[in-house]
Design a protein around this motif. Structure first.
Motif, mmCIF file in Angstrom:
data_model
loop_
_atom_site.group_PDB
_atom_site.id
_atom_site.type_symbol
_atom_site.label_atom_id
_atom_site.label_comp_id
_atom_site.label_asym_id
_atom_site.label_seq_id
_atom_site.Cartn_x
_atom_site.Cartn_y
_atom_site.Cartn_z
ATOM 1 N N ALA A 1 -4.628 2.013 0.876
ATOM 2 C CA ALA A 1 -4.454 2.754 -0.380
ATOM 3 C C ALA A 1 -4.697 4.233 -0.136
ATOM 4 O O ALA A 1 -5.577 4.614 0.634
ATOM 5 C CB ALA A 1 -5.432 2.239 -1.432
ATOM 6 N N LEU B 1 -7.524 5.071 -6.583
ATOM 7 C CA LEU B 1 -6.788 4.613 -5.413
ATOM 8 C C LEU B 1 -5.325 4.436 -5.792
ATOM 9 O O LEU B 1 -5.013 3.976 -6.892
ATOM 10 C CB LEU B 1 -7.366 3.298 -4.898
ATOM 11 N N ILE C 1 -1.778 2.653 -5.002
ATOM 12 C CA ILE C 1 -1.005 1.612 -4.322
ATOM 13 C C ILE C 1 0.245 1.341 -5.157
ATOM 14 O O ILE C 1 0.342 1.759 -6.315
ATOM 15 C CB ILE C 1 -1.808 0.309 -4.094
ATOM 16 N N GLU D 1 2.038 -4.395 -5.584
ATOM 17 C CA GLU D 1 0.766 -4.733 -4.945
ATOM 18 C C GLU D 1 -0.346 -4.757 -5.971
ATOM 19 O O GLU D 1 -1.217 -5.615 -5.935
ATOM 20 C CB GLU D 1 0.426 -3.718 -3.847
ATOM 21 N N MET D 2 -0.318 -3.782 -6.886
ATOM 22 C CA MET D 2 -1.336 -3.693 -7.924
ATOM 23 C C MET D 2 -1.333 -4.949 -8.797
ATOM 24 O O MET D 2 -2.384 -5.516 -9.083
ATOM 25 C CB MET D 2 -1.089 -2.462 -8.792
ATOM 26 N N LYS E 1 -6.550 8.056 3.818
ATOM 27 C CA LYS E 1 -6.265 6.686 3.360
ATOM 28 C C LYS E 1 -7.545 5.865 3.418
ATOM 29 O O LYS E 1 -8.463 6.159 4.190
ATOM 30 C CB LYS E 1 -5.221 6.011 4.251
#
Length: 141
Positions: free
Chosen positions: A31, A88, A90, A94-95, A123
Motif C-alpha cells: 500500500a 493507506l 490501495i 483490493e479494498m 510504500k
C-alpha cells in the motif's frame, strides 16, 4: 558509453520483526501512504517504528494507526505529529476484498515493513494476520 547501475533491492526503512513471532500471515499486500514533506524527510533518515502499529478500516478507507514517524528537527513550525493516523492507498477491488476479511473475528491488519521504491515512493507492506496462541509460539521455538 556509461554502464548501467546494478539494481539494488528496495531500502527498508523499518521492519516489524515481532510480527512473524506473534501472528500467522494469511495474505500480504503493498500500500502507498499519504504523507507530508517532513514525514518523508524523517523516513529518509530511518526514523520510523512499526512495533505497535496496526491497520484499521474506517468507512471505505484504510488507515495506519499508531505508526511512530519521528519529527524532523529542521522542519520547526511546519513539523508533523509523530503518531498521527496515515491513510493507506490501495486499489478499490483490493479494498473491497480486505474490508470483508478484516471484519472477520480474529483477523488483524499489521504493517510488516516500510520501504522506498526505485522511484522514491514510500510504500508499506501490510498483512492480514491471525494471532498465534501460546502453544503455537512454542512450536516455532
Amino acid at each position: 558509453m556509461a554502464s548501467k547501475k546494478p539494481k539494488t533491492p528496495n531500502p527498508v526503512i523499518a521492519e516489524n520483526k515481532k510480527s512473524a513471532f506473534n501472528y500467522f500471515f494469511e495474505e500480504r499486500f503493498e500500500a502507498g501512504m499519504v504523507l507530508v514533506g517532513s514525514e518523508v524527510k524523517s523516513l529518509r533518515n530511518g526514523k520510523c517504528q512499526l512495533d505497535e502499529a496496526y491497520g484499521r478500516v474506517k468507512g471505505e478507507t484504510l488507515w495506519l494507526i499508531n505508526c511512530n514517524i519521528a519529527e524532523y528537527p529542521q522542519a520547526t513550525v511546519w513539523n508533523h505529529d509523530a503518531k498521527r493516523p496515515r491513510q493507506l492507498l490501495i486499489h478499490r477491488r483490493e479494498m473491497a476484498k480486505f474490508i470483508g476479511k478484516a471484519k472477520e473475528k480474529g483477523l488483524t491488519l499489521i504493517p510488516l515493513r516500510m520501504y522506498f521504491t526505485e522511484r522514491g515512493v514510500a510504500k508499506c507492506e501490510m498483512a492480514l494476520c491471525k494471532g498465534l496462541k501460546l502453544h503455537d509460539k512454542r512450536d516455532k521455538l
